[in-house]
Design an enzyme around this catalytic site. Structure first.
Site, PDB file in Angstrom:
ATOM      1  N   ARG A  96       0.863  -1.175   0.000  1.00  9.81           N
ATOM      2  CA  ARG A  96       0.000   0.000   0.000  1.00  9.81           C
ATOM      3  C   ARG A  96       0.905   1.232   0.000  1.00  9.81           C
ATOM      4  NH1 ARG A  96      -4.408  -0.380   4.646  1.00  9.81           N
ATOM      5  NH2 ARG A  96      -5.047   1.636   3.761  1.00  9.81           N
ATOM      6  N   HIS A  97       0.335   2.365  -0.373  1.00 11.61           N
ATOM      7  CA  HIS A  97       1.059   3.634  -0.256  1.00 11.61           C
ATOM      8  C   HIS A  97       1.396   3.862   1.220  1.00 11.61           C
ATOM      9  CE1 HIS A  97      -2.683   5.063   1.435  1.00 11.61           C
ATOM     10  NE2 HIS A  97      -3.293   4.463   0.415  1.00 11.61           N
ATOM     11  N   ASN A 116      -5.714   8.934   5.790  1.00  6.33           N
ATOM     12  CA  ASN A 116      -5.664   7.776   6.691  1.00  6.33           C
ATOM     13  C   ASN A 116      -5.630   8.241   8.139  1.00  6.33           C
ATOM     14  OD1 ASN A 116      -3.353   5.936   4.531  1.00  6.33           O
ATOM     15  ND2 ASN A 116      -5.581   5.786   4.640  1.00  6.33           N
ATOM     16  N   ARG A 162      -0.693   9.689  -3.467  1.00  2.00           N
ATOM     17  CA  ARG A 162      -0.069   8.927  -2.381  1.00  2.00           C
ATOM     18  C   ARG A 162       0.713   7.701  -2.873  1.00  2.00           C
ATOM     19  NH1 ARG A 162      -5.617   8.681  -2.269  1.00  2.00           N
ATOM     20  NH2 ARG A 162      -6.757   6.766  -1.721  1.00  2.00           N
ATOM     21  N   GLU A 200      -7.882   3.771  -6.158  1.00  2.00           N
ATOM     22  CA  GLU A 200      -8.650   3.135  -5.082  1.00  2.00           C
ATOM     23  C   GLU A 200     -10.137   3.056  -5.432  1.00  2.00           C
ATOM     24  OE1 GLU A 200      -8.989   1.071  -3.077  1.00  2.00           O
ATOM     25  OE2 GLU A 200      -8.662   1.638  -0.985  1.00  2.00           O
ATOM     26  N   HIS A 237      -3.571   0.513  -3.282  1.00  2.63           N
ATOM     27  CA  HIS A 237      -4.487   0.925  -2.214  1.00  2.63           C
ATOM     28  C   HIS A 237      -5.114  -0.308  -1.572  1.00  2.63           C
ATOM     29  CE1 HIS A 237      -4.468   5.085  -3.879  1.00  2.63           C
ATOM     30  NE2 HIS A 237      -4.240   4.433  -5.006  1.00  2.63           N
TER      31      HIS A 237
HETATM   32  O1  F6P Z   1      -9.093   3.661   4.354  1.00  2.00           O
HETATM   33  C1  F6P Z   1      -8.241   3.565   3.258  1.00  2.00           C
HETATM   34  C2  F6P Z   1      -8.949   3.043   1.998  1.00  2.00           C
HETATM   35  O2  F6P Z   1      -7.977   2.860   0.994  1.00  2.00           O
HETATM   36  C3  F6P Z   1     -10.098   3.929   1.475  1.00  2.00           C
HETATM   37  O3  F6P Z   1      -9.658   4.966   0.617  1.00  2.00           O
HETATM   38  C4  F6P Z   1     -11.027   2.927   0.810  1.00  2.00           C
HETATM   39  O4  F6P Z   1     -12.330   3.396   0.570  1.00  2.00           O
HETATM   40  C5  F6P Z   1     -10.976   1.842   1.824  1.00  2.00           C
HETATM   41  O5  F6P Z   1      -9.624   1.779   2.276  1.00  2.00           O
HETATM   42  C6  F6P Z   1     -11.343   0.490   1.286  1.00  2.00           C
HETATM   43  O6  F6P Z   1     -11.478  -0.366   2.402  1.00  2.00           O
HETATM   44  P1  F6P Z   1     -12.975  -0.841   2.878  1.00  2.00           P
HETATM   45  O7  F6P Z   1     -13.527  -1.395   1.644  1.00  2.00           O
HETATM   46  O8  F6P Z   1     -12.652  -1.805   3.996  1.00  2.00           O
HETATM   47  O9  F6P Z   1     -13.778   0.310   3.354  1.00  2.00           O
END
Ligand code: F6P
Ligand code: ATP
Length: 473
Positions: A223-224, A230, A274, A294, A359
């Site tokens: 991941r970044h 975050n 990122r 992402e 991501h």
């Molecule tokens: O929180 C970091 C992230 O990369 C968000 O930008 C993204 O929406 C999320 O994780 C995806 O994870 P989840 O599907 O568990 O919400």
């Protein structure tokens, strides 16, 4: 009839030509993109009928008992495959056997045609002795056929088995079999001969097969570094790295070098700041993919989970019920992301060493491709920040090691709420006997081999309308 609604991919070739490897790869790929697929390995049926430790003479075409049992195994597998199409809603089946005579192929074709199943033959021809010997040493000697057998004895027995098959082997004939669909893979990607390909699915399989190679390589996922979003618990956005994320970007090149050594590498990033900033100090060729951006959280982009729960409580509950299929308003679902990553996976198969700086949701989807993670579990796979994940593809599986850097970061993994009904698997699991997967054992980088999880087709799932409690981030 060429409806192309149900396809049997039938392998052809002498032993140790990569037929099982190919069948497994196609199965994993099609299941991942949501096509209900299953492998029927005639060797497994043969072992059940005749036992595991038959000598090479069992395969001698002059041995009538062996011939009869092999035909019986082929028939049982074919009947199970037909049941898979007719009773289990199967779309693609892989019929994994040598199918090395014209007579056998005609029988398969005629039987399946009667059941409205299209047939695509996949023939693997390999004249490179070095590859065959490596396949025998590295894969065949580990097969259930040679448990507790001295490796030298086993290798000689397997070579004798190949010679028995060679005696009767009839490669697909460009004359006599000119009206059937087939691809011949010659010397692992050096040449392809393609005949009469019909329909979208067959051409997808062909495209996939043309990208496969067997050069040993590593695939790294990271991941970044931790981003400002975050730190604030916000989803999506295009924020900068936090100071700790910048430290990760500084230390990542050394971590990569430590594990990869001086080998070549190509780095792929998304188009987001990122990932680009995280890859900045990596001195390797780079490629930026929009498809690696992402998961799009739509109207929830820039919000925290708590804010979403407050503003869109129903959506929040729906996501907990079925996170794989839930699509954010104006955004995407994990299912959507899998489909948009398909070209990335195709290209990944072609390449050698690759590092993807991506991501959380994206790397979960890619992880699921390599490990056959169930769709309902996919959105909960742990892909922590500041950790390099090393994947090593093996013959029928993939190994995983994780190397965390000692730089603190927030935990963005929101666990599956305990009361969510989506934890119950009510779809028909499809399992195979020969695969294994390697899972992360933690910070040590040590690997553990565990039985492969059953796969579930991507099909919209209906869940009872249970209201779920939500857990914190
Ligand atoms: O929180 C970091 C992230 O990369 C968000 O930008 C993204 O929406 C999320 O994780 C995806 O994870 P989840 O599907 O568990 O919400
Ligand atoms: P058998 O008929 O005994 O079941 P097989 O043809 O199914 O043998 P596999 O078990 O798939 O052979 O052999 C696996 C090995 O084949 C792997 O090590 C893989 O690297 C190699 N391989 C994969 N594709 C090919 C190919 N196109 N040609 C030759 N070898 C290949």
């Amino acid at each position: 009839m060429n409806s192309n609604l149900r396809i049997a991919c039938v392998t052809v070739g002498l032993p140790a030509r990569g037929k099982t490897y190919i069948a497994q790869k196609v199965w994993r790929y099609l299941s991942w993109i949501g096509i209900h697929t299953k492998v029927f390995n005639v060797g497994d049926y043969r072992r059940k009928l005749a036992g595991s430790h038959v000598p090479h003479t069992f395969f001698d075409p002059h041995n009538s008992t062996g011939e009869a049992q092999r035909q019986e195994a082929a028939d049982q597998a074919l009947q199970d495959m037909i049941r898979f199409f007719e009773k289990d809603g199967g779309i693609v089946a892989l019929y994994d056997a040598t199918n090395s005579t014209l007579k056998r192929r005609k029988w398969i074709l005629e039987t399946l045609t009667k059941h409205d199943v299209d047939v695509l033959f996949i023939e693997s021809i390999c004249q490179e002795d070095e590859i065959i010997m490596r396949n025998i040493r590295e894969v065949k000697l580990l097969s259930p056929d040679y448990v507790h057998v001295d490796p030298e004895v086993a290798a000689e027995d397997f070579k004798a088995r190949i010679e028995h098959y060679r005696e009767r082997y009839e490669p697909i004939s460009e004359e006599e079999e000119k009206d059937i669909s087939y691809i011949k893979l010659i010397n692992v990607g050096h040449q392809f001969i393609i005949n009469m390909i019909r329909g979208y699915l067959e051409s997808k399989v062909i495209q996939f097969l043309m990208n496969l190679h067997i050069v040993p390589r590593k695939i790294y996922l990271s991941r970044h570094g931790e981003s400002m979003y975050n730190v604030d618990g916000k989803l999506g956005g295009d924020s900068e790295l936090s100071p700790r994320g910048q430290m990760y970007a500084q230390q990542l090149p050394e971590l990569v070098r430590k594990h990869l050594g001086n080998q070549n590498l190509t780095v792929w990033t998304s188009t987001m700041k990122r990932t680009i900033a995280t890859a900045k100090n990596l001195r390797y060729p780079k490629k930026t993919w929009k498809a690696l951006d992402e998961l799009d959280a739509g109207v929830c982009d820039g919000m925290t989970y708590e804010e979403i729960q407050e503003k869109y409580p129903e959506d929040f509950a729906n996501r907990d019920e079925d996170k794989f299929n839930y699509r954010y308003r104006g955004g995407e679902s994990y299912r959507d992301v899998v489909l948009r990553l398909e070209p990335v996976v195709m290209e990944l198969e072609r390449q050698e060493n690759i590092l993807i700086v991506g991501h959380q949701a994206i790397l979960r989807c890619l992880h699921a491709y390599f490990f056959h993670d169930k769709h309902e579990e996919l959105p909960y796979i742990k892909i922590p920040l500041h950790t390099l994940i090393e994947l090593t593809p093996r013959a029928y599986a993939c190994e995983e090691k994780r190397y965390p850097l000692n730089i603190a970061a927030v935990d963005t993994h929101r666990p599956k709420p305990k009361s969510s009904s989506s934890s119950s698997s009510h779809l028909t699991p499809t399992s195979i006997g020969i695969n294994s997967r390697s899972t992360n054992a933690g910070a040590s980088g040590e690997i553990v081999t565990a039985p492969m999880s059953p796969i579930l087709p991507i099909s919209p799932q209906l869940f009872p309308n249970i209201h779920t409690a939500t857990a914190g981030v």
